[in-house]
Design a protein around this motif. Structure first.
Motif, short mmCIF file in Angstrom:
data_model
loop_
_atom_site.label_atom_id
_atom_site.label_comp_id
_atom_site.label_asym_id
_atom_site.label_seq_id
_atom_site.Cartn_x
_atom_site.Cartn_y
_atom_site.Cartn_z
N ARG A 1 -0.15 19.32 -17.24
CA ARG A 1 -1.16 18.72 -18.14
C ARG A 1 -0.47 17.71 -19.02
N ALA A 2 -1.15 16.55 -19.23
CA ALA A 2 -0.62 15.55 -20.16
C ALA A 2 -0.79 16.07 -21.59
N LEU A 3 0.20 15.80 -22.42
CA LEU A 3 0.14 16.14 -23.85
C LEU A 3 0.21 14.84 -24.63
N ALA A 4 -0.76 14.63 -25.53
CA ALA A 4 -0.74 13.44 -26.39
C ALA A 4 -0.41 13.91 -27.81
N GLY A 5 -1.40 13.90 -28.72
CA GLY A 5 -1.13 14.37 -30.08
C GLY A 5 -1.13 15.88 -30.19
N GLY A 6 -1.69 16.55 -29.19
CA GLY A 6 -1.68 18.01 -29.15
C GLY A 6 -2.72 18.67 -30.05
N HIS A 7 -3.56 17.88 -30.73
CA HIS A 7 -4.46 18.49 -31.71
C HIS A 7 -5.78 18.99 -31.13
N SER A 8 -5.97 18.83 -29.84
CA SER A 8 -7.02 19.57 -29.14
C SER A 8 -6.38 20.54 -28.14
N LEU A 9 -5.35 20.07 -27.45
CA LEU A 9 -4.75 20.89 -26.39
C LEU A 9 -3.99 22.10 -26.92
N ILE A 10 -3.18 21.90 -27.95
CA ILE A 10 -2.37 23.05 -28.44
C ILE A 10 -3.27 24.17 -28.99
N GLY B 1 -3.12 12.83 -33.80
CA GLY B 1 -4.19 12.72 -32.80
C GLY B 1 -4.33 11.28 -32.33
N THR B 2 -4.48 11.10 -31.03
CA THR B 2 -4.49 9.74 -30.45
C THR B 2 -5.90 9.34 -30.02
N LEU B 3 -6.09 8.04 -29.90
CA LEU B 3 -7.38 7.55 -29.37
C LEU B 3 -7.54 8.02 -27.92
N ASN C 1 -15.97 15.36 -29.93
CA ASN C 1 -15.08 14.26 -30.31
C ASN C 1 -15.92 13.04 -30.71
N ASP C 2 -15.45 12.34 -31.74
CA ASP C 2 -16.25 11.25 -32.30
C ASP C 2 -16.11 9.92 -31.55
N MET C 3 -14.92 9.64 -31.00
CA MET C 3 -14.71 8.31 -30.44
C MET C 3 -15.51 8.01 -29.16
N ILE D 1 -3.42 9.35 -15.60
CA ILE D 1 -3.19 9.21 -17.04
C ILE D 1 -4.06 8.07 -17.54
N LEU D 2 -4.67 8.27 -18.68
CA LEU D 2 -5.36 7.17 -19.35
C LEU D 2 -4.28 6.36 -20.06
N THR D 3 -4.17 5.08 -19.70
CA THR D 3 -3.10 4.27 -20.31
C THR D 3 -3.62 3.44 -21.47
N GLU E 1 -22.46 7.03 -38.41
CA GLU E 1 -23.00 8.00 -39.38
C GLU E 1 -22.83 9.40 -38.81
N LYS E 2 -22.19 10.27 -39.57
CA LYS E 2 -21.85 11.61 -39.06
C LYS E 2 -22.27 12.68 -40.07
N LEU E 3 -23.02 13.65 -39.59
CA LEU E 3 -23.34 14.81 -40.43
C LEU E 3 -22.37 15.92 -40.07
N ASP F 1 -14.76 18.63 -40.45
CA ASP F 1 -15.51 19.35 -39.41
C ASP F 1 -15.94 18.40 -38.29
N TYR F 2 -16.17 18.98 -37.12
CA TYR F 2 -16.81 18.23 -36.04
C TYR F 2 -18.27 17.97 -36.42
N ALA F 3 -18.90 17.01 -35.72
CA ALA F 3 -20.26 16.59 -36.08
C ALA F 3 -21.30 17.66 -35.74
C1 FAD Z 1 -8.61 20.85 -37.61
C2 FAD Z 1 -9.03 19.83 -36.60
C3 FAD Z 1 -10.20 19.10 -36.83
C4 FAD Z 1 -10.59 18.13 -35.90
N1 FAD Z 1 -11.73 17.43 -36.15
C5 FAD Z 1 -12.13 16.45 -35.30
C6 FAD Z 1 -13.28 15.67 -35.55
O1 FAD Z 1 -13.97 15.81 -36.54
N2 FAD Z 1 -13.60 14.72 -34.63
C7 FAD Z 1 -12.85 14.49 -33.52
O2 FAD Z 1 -13.18 13.60 -32.74
N3 FAD Z 1 -11.75 15.22 -33.25
C8 FAD Z 1 -11.38 16.18 -34.12
N4 FAD Z 1 -10.24 16.91 -33.84
C9 FAD Z 1 -9.52 16.66 -32.60
C10 FAD Z 1 -8.48 15.57 -32.77
O3 FAD Z 1 -9.09 14.31 -33.02
C11 FAD Z 1 -7.60 15.47 -31.52
O4 FAD Z 1 -6.45 14.79 -31.92
C12 FAD Z 1 -8.20 14.75 -30.32
O5 FAD Z 1 -9.39 15.37 -29.89
C13 FAD Z 1 -7.28 14.82 -29.11
O6 FAD Z 1 -6.28 13.89 -29.22
P1 FAD Z 1 -4.78 14.32 -29.02
O7 FAD Z 1 -3.99 13.06 -29.00
O8 FAD Z 1 -4.43 15.33 -30.04
O9 FAD Z 1 -4.80 14.92 -27.54
P2 FAD Z 1 -4.24 16.29 -26.90
O10 FAD Z 1 -4.71 17.45 -27.70
O11 FAD Z 1 -2.78 16.18 -26.68
O12 FAD Z 1 -4.97 16.24 -25.51
C14 FAD Z 1 -6.36 16.52 -25.37
C15 FAD Z 1 -6.73 16.50 -23.89
O13 FAD Z 1 -6.71 15.18 -23.38
C16 FAD Z 1 -5.72 15.05 -22.33
N5 FAD Z 1 -5.03 13.78 -22.57
C17 FAD Z 1 -4.58 13.34 -23.76
N6 FAD Z 1 -4.10 12.09 -23.65
C18 FAD Z 1 -4.24 11.76 -22.35
C19 FAD Z 1 -3.93 10.58 -21.60
N7 FAD Z 1 -3.39 9.50 -22.19
N8 FAD Z 1 -4.21 10.57 -20.29
C20 FAD Z 1 -4.76 11.65 -19.70
N9 FAD Z 1 -5.10 12.78 -20.35
C21 FAD Z 1 -4.84 12.83 -21.66
C22 FAD Z 1 -4.81 16.27 -22.46
O14 FAD Z 1 -4.25 16.63 -21.21
C23 FAD Z 1 -5.78 17.31 -22.99
O15 FAD Z 1 -6.53 17.84 -21.93
C24 FAD Z 1 -9.81 17.89 -34.74
C25 FAD Z 1 -8.64 18.62 -34.52
C26 FAD Z 1 -8.26 19.58 -35.43
C27 FAD Z 1 -6.99 20.34 -35.17
#
Ligand code: FAD
Length: 287
Positions: free
Chosen positions: A29-38, A110-112, A123-125, A166-168, A184-186, A192-194
């Motif tokens: 699995r690809a790891l980016a910022g890890g803030h969804s995956l971890i 967290g990455t785009l 996710n908002d983006m 991989i999304l580049t 606009e987000k509630l 929090d997520y929307a």
């Molecule tokens: C407390 C908390 C609150 C949050 N609130 C919000 C919120 O309000 N709105 C919101 O949008 N998000 C929210 N997030 C999520 C945050 O924005 C994450 O950073 C984002 O969703 C995922 O980006 P990441 O870089 O962390 O990806 P990762 O967690 O590293 O990856 C997420 C997934 O995408 C895949 N992936 C990542 N990059 C690539 C790539 N380049 N190519 C292929 N696959 C890829 C990974 O394999 C994994 O499956 C929140 C997170 C936390 C911890």
């Protein structure tokens, strides 16, 4: 709260990352910022045996203009989006949206790319990318291809990205100067997520809407492109009756879950309220 065991890999090129993911198949699995995956790994909802960290790949970072497009590397962080002069000038909705994601700690990592590739309807983006008409650049063993954001999302955590890809980069046609925009987000609280959110990109000509694109967040299994609602507004001066019709058209395509953010009917109505607000703010900003 402790993830399963995994091996960690840190390639320095897209080619090497794609090679590793091809080698591991379903075990990688690809790891980016890890803030969804971890967090998913800590809950054991994801148990990859190999993490391929993209953080060491310089070519995945940064933002540049390319003709009429803006190209944003997948590993560009949400914090970077807020600070980018290019994006502030050309696509200010990205700054406005990033500022509503989580908190500074999450946005620093967290990455785009992670936000749009994840496939989480919360996710908002993604909805913003639908409104902007963005294209995703994907690279896999078979080479590079481009997929329109409007065709990318197929179900919750299910996208057009194939295993090993991989999304580049994210390629966005810059909206014309003087366009109106709003996200606009509630949410229940900061970070929090929307419960529901709406993205609007519009242009005006002689007091009438010349174009209008609308994306909705977290009111279905995927982000929604509210195409019919946008079309209804074209040619109007955004009078109350036409806005009401467009909002009804947008609400009609929602199918939110009932959950701790509220019952489905409430979330649908909130999508309508967010859209009404976003249209008014985009109109006020449009030249
Ligand atoms: C407390 C908390 C609150 C949050 N609130 C919000 C919120 O309000 N709105 C919101 O949008 N998000 C929210 N997030 C999520 C945050 O924005 C994450 O950073 C984002 O969703 C995922 O980006 P990441 O870089 O962390 O990806 P990762 O967690 O590293 O990856 C997420 C997934 O995408 C895949 N992936 C990542 N990059 C690539 C790539 N380049 N190519 C292929 N696959 C890829 C990974 O394999 C994994 O499956 C929140 C997170 C936390 C911890």
């Amino acid at each position: 709260m402790i993830p399963g065991a995994f091996a960690y890999h840190r390639p320095t090129s897209v080619k090497d990352a794609v090679g590793l993911l091809a080698q591991f198949g379903d075990d990688g699995r690809a790891l980016a910022g890890g803030h969804s995956l971890i967090p998913m790994m800590k809950l054991r909802l994801a148990t990859p045996a190999n993490l391929v960290d993209l953080a060491g790949i310089a070519e995945l970072k940064g933002t540049r203009a390319d003709g009429d497009d803006v190209v944003i590397g997948a590993m560009t962080t949400q914090h970077d989006l807020i600070g980018s002069q290019l994006l502030g000038d050309k696509i200010p909705i990205l700054r406005e949206t990033s500022e509503q994601i989580a908190d500074p700690q999450v946005r620093y990592l967290g990455t785009l790319g992670g936000n749009v590739a994840n496939g989480d309807p919360g996710n908002d983006m993604p909805a913003v990318m639908l409104a902007l008409g963005a294209t995703y650049q994907l690279t896999g063993k078979k080479g590079e291809r481009r997929v329109a954001a409007r065709e990318f999302y197929q179900g919750a955590y299910f996208t057009a990205m194939e295993a090993g890809e991989i999304l580049t980069a994210i390629r966005i046609p810059a909206p014309p100067a003087g366009h109106g925009y709003a996200y606009e987000k509630l949410k229940r609280k900061i970070g929090d997520y929307a419960t529901a959110a709406a993205a609007v990109i519009l242009t005006m000509n002689a007091g009438k809407v010349a174009s209008c694109a609308i994306g909705l967040t977290n009111v279905a299994e995927t982000p929604l492109f509210a195409e019919a609602a946008g079309k209804l507004l074209v040619g109007s001066g955004l009078d109350a009756a036409t806005v009401k019709k467009a909002v009804a058209a947008a609400e009609a395509i929602t199918a939110p879950a009932s959950d701790n953010r509220g019952p489905a009917a409430y979330r649908t109505k909130m999508a309508g309220v967010m859209l009404t607000r976003a249209l008014a703010r985009a109109r006020a900003r449009a030249a």
